[in-house]
Write a protein that holds these residues in place. Sequence first.
Motif: not given
Length: 461
Positions: A254-257, A266-269, A294-295, A332-333
């Motif tokens: 459910d999380r993709l980096a 690339f940065n997970e955020e 992240s903003r 989510e970030g």
Amino acid sequence: MTLIKSISGIRGTIGGKPGEGLSPLDVVKYAASYASWAKQSSGKQKITVVVGRDARISGEMVSSLVISTLTGMGCNVVNIGLATTPTTEIAVTEEKADGGIILTASHNPKQWNALKLLNSKGEFLNAAEGATILEIAESEDFVFADVDDLGEVLEKDYTDIHVQHVLNLDLVDVEAIKKANFSVAIDAVNSVGGVAMPALFEALEIDKVVEINCDPTGHFAHVPEPLPENLVETAEIIRSNKVDVGFVVDPDVDRLAIINEDGTMFNEEYTLVAVADYVLSKTPGNTVSNLSSSRALRVITEKHGQNYTAAAVGEVNVVAKMRETNAVIGGEGNGGIIYPASHSGRDALVGAALFLTHLAKSGLSCSGLRKTYPDYFISKNKIELTPDIDVDAILVKMKEKYANEQVTDIDGVKVDFDDSWVHLRKSNTEPIIRIYAEANSMEKADALAVQMIDEIKELTA
């Protein structure tokens, strides 16, 4: 041994005495409590529950216990076996089931497992529903079925159904991806992503797929949380194989980096930022992420002339806020993409397909695409306090101190400054305040976090 009983599910380390670890007796008790709640919630005596699991070593054992308990409670079970968390969520709605149980401890190490609980919409339970299940478990107020009323089990593989569901999304352009002639890599940390992600890339007609840790043994090849410090070897494999993009998922997918073609992060955020940029370019609308994300998402959303809203931390809170604001994309970030056109849950398959479409249409390299987004850096810290200190009172004082700034207090205290922010949250289990700070350089983010830590220490001196 550890057993954590929360409104979002039951999580613990395998073994130990009942009540101290996730023992077989605990598995049975909480599965029965869930079945009792699901029956009450549906108003039916004969209900259907979907059960899926990641590839953890304990998965088969825990799955057998859960399925036997559910049938013993008179529930019919659709056992989808090895399946990602989003696959199980989709299966609940496809089967018109009354709920679902996902057996996964997400990014926790191999000794952990968990029962994550879904409602009839394939979404995680809210706080009130979770609390009710804990009450049922505490009182053991559940009744098993007579022999003539035992449930039945249907075995069904849902991976291909999930993949086709992704391909059917309007914004997933299979032809554009095929025309781009991408080569990709996938690190599935030896869990169920090793089944689902290659199946997705095959369906997208990607010819070159470098599979890293894709044998679903449950013996995680590295620390399973997809953070840069855990992906040094993976990044080098991606760089040396000269692929266009690398993907990394956690054990339940459910999380993709994302890793660039040159091995940089690339940065997970920015997984959510990039996917949101593409979605907003095609379907204007609102976005949501949690307060600790992240903003950059807000910046991209406003670039498209749309509105961004922050939610309390936790997927169920993000989903609720997305529904409230009619958001077209959110998440989510930590690399969690929630795309309502698909379903209301974090989904790395949906995220990867949308990202590849975006990359194909951009005509840029992966690192080139990353450079089109503003740079923000998050510093994550915590401060440990003595048990006698009133953490809530400290947060109130910090809120008062920064009353002239933009303050959000729906989940701890978040203070937004012109070019940075800091989010202070207390732990639910320890006398700890978590301090996340973001700025346009790591030095500034660290400095802001240190400033907050010093100010909190002054209040407790």
